[in-house]
Scaffold this active site. Structure first.
Site, PDB file in Angstrom:
ATOM      1  N   CYS A 128      23.532  48.858  -2.687  1.00 52.27           N
ATOM      2  CA  CYS A 128      24.762  49.644  -2.829  1.00 52.27           C
ATOM      3  C   CYS A 128      24.556  50.934  -3.643  1.00 52.27           C
ATOM      4  O   CYS A 128      25.164  51.966  -3.331  1.00 52.27           O
ATOM      5  CB  CYS A 128      25.859  48.791  -3.454  1.00 52.27           C
ATOM      6  SG  CYS A 128      25.314  47.852  -4.881  1.00 52.27           S
ATOM      7  N   HIS A 242      31.122  51.890  -7.707  1.00 51.63           N
ATOM      8  CA  HIS A 242      30.039  52.411  -8.543  1.00 51.63           C
ATOM      9  C   HIS A 242      30.160  53.929  -8.678  1.00 51.63           C
ATOM     10  O   HIS A 242      30.570  54.607  -7.738  1.00 51.63           O
ATOM     11  CB  HIS A 242      28.670  52.160  -7.882  1.00 51.63           C
ATOM     12  CG  HIS A 242      28.263  50.715  -7.788  1.00 51.63           C
ATOM     13  ND1 HIS A 242      28.884  49.710  -8.473  1.00 51.63           N
ATOM     14  CD2 HIS A 242      27.250  50.137  -7.093  1.00 51.63           C
ATOM     15  CE1 HIS A 242      28.278  48.565  -8.195  1.00 51.63           C
ATOM     16  NE2 HIS A 242      27.293  48.790  -7.360  1.00 51.63           N
TER      17      HIS A 242
END
Ligand code: A2P
Length: 339
Positions: A128, A242
């Site tokens: 990710c 994130h």
């Protein structure tokens, strides 16, 4: 015929988003097989208004399955993905188990959808933190090769699964109530704290596994073994999405206006860059969004030669960082592996 789709790890943080992403995108399937551990067998998940009974993952789970989306950890993928392939399914695997296997395409559709056709049964979904950086960097790299990039991550609890998200909430609540909370999932107190990414640290190099993944996966996806990547991965007390501070150096001089123009056209990117309002990418805005938010686009003042740019990005780790990317790959698949 619409494919039969199995989700392995359907009760997990990413598993739930596989279902939501298929629903949102109108992904046509003829049947959903919901798979998890024995602990979840017999419970149900809701898909398009129907309750689907969760089955225990076994070696026989993949009979009649065309596409299997895996997100139940590396060891489950290592054991069951080859079984699924043998049963005739194409696997899109969210774990790191097969990412660096030369026979397994590592795909971000905005970058290398053309690699999907090389698959031999398994296609890997990248890490990710790598996806979040590479979606905006690729169109720049296309126009003016990136020689070197330095990435510092601010990674949310969601990347460590549903139990880690719960630990963040519970430990914050305990903290506010003046109670002691003993960490169960994370290696350190998570509330009002941040720490080195919770993957193993190489005793020789000092790099954690997440950082090593970002370096190796960048080179594989860009098909550029000479790109220099420096990276620091940190877990922050954010539930979902994130962020990353990114500085990159190009082969030719580059201006922030050029980067802004490239970002405005880049697939999967949304520019959020309002200096007057001090409004830039934030996890709270990225959560639930498909795009990688890109902002704080500015000259890197440490490079007087004008070859470097800094920026700040945010992306939903559960969506573009995981489930959405996997569903995008599945959309591009012919239904079955051709023998
Ligand atoms: P379960 O809920 O039955 O334990 P997360 O990434 O959010 O931690 O989720 C992990 C997912 O992997 C869950 O859906 C979990 O199912 C699943 N899982 C964990 N261990 C197994 C196993 N041995 N067999 C099948 N699924 C598993």
């Amino acid at each position: 015929n619409d494919p039969v789709v199995a989700i392995v790890g359907v009760t997990g943080a990413v598993g739930a988003e596989f279902i939501a992403a298929m629903d949102k995108r109108g992904f046509r399937i003829s049947k959903l097989k919901a798979l998890a551990s024995a602990r979840s067998a017999g419970k149900t998940v809701s898909f398009r208004g129907q309750n689907v009974v969760i089955e225990e993952l076994t070696e026989r789970s993949f009979e009649g399955v065309d596409i299997a989306l895996f997100s139940a950890g590396g060891s489950i993928s290592r054991k069951y993905a080859p079984i699924a392939v043998k049963s005739g399914a194409v696997v899109v695997d969210n774990s790191s188990a097969f990412r660096m296997d030369p026979n397994v395409p590592l795909v971000i559709p905005e970058i290398n959808a053309n690699r999907i056709r090389d698959h031999k049964g398994i296609i890997a979904n990248p890490n990710c933190a790598a996806i979040t950086a590479l979606v905006p960097l690729w169109p720049i790299h296309q126009k003016n090769r990136i020689k070197r990039v330095i990435i510092s991550t601010y990674q949310a609890a969601s990347g460590a699964g549903a139990a880690a998200m719960e630990e963040l909430v519970e430990s914050t609540r305990a903290n506010l109530n003046g109670q002691v909370y003993t960490p169960k999932v994370m290696p350190h107190p998570y509330a009002f704290n941040l720490f080195n990414h919770n993957t193993a640290v190489d005793p020789e190099t000092g790099y954690n596994d997440e950082e090593t993944k970002v370096i190796k996966e960048t080179r594989k996806i860009f098909e550029d073994d000479s790109i220099a990547v420096g990276v620091t991965c940190v877990r922050v007390p954010v539930l979902r999405a994130h962020c990353e501070a990114i500085t990159f150096e190009c082969e030719q001089p580059i201006t922030e206006d050029q980067v802004r123009a490239i970002m405005a056209q880049a697939p999967g990117v949304k520019v959020v860059d309002d200096r007057a309002k001090n409004y830039f990418p934030m996890p709270i805005d990225a959560s639930g969004q498909d795009d990688v938010l890109v902002g704080r686009i500015r000259k890197d003042l440490s490079d007087a030669s004008g070859h470097s740019i800094s920026m700040f990005v945010a992306a939903d780790q559960l969506l573009k960082g995981a489930a959405l990317n996997a569903v995008q790959i599945a959309e591009l698949l012919p239904q079955r592996v051709m023998a």
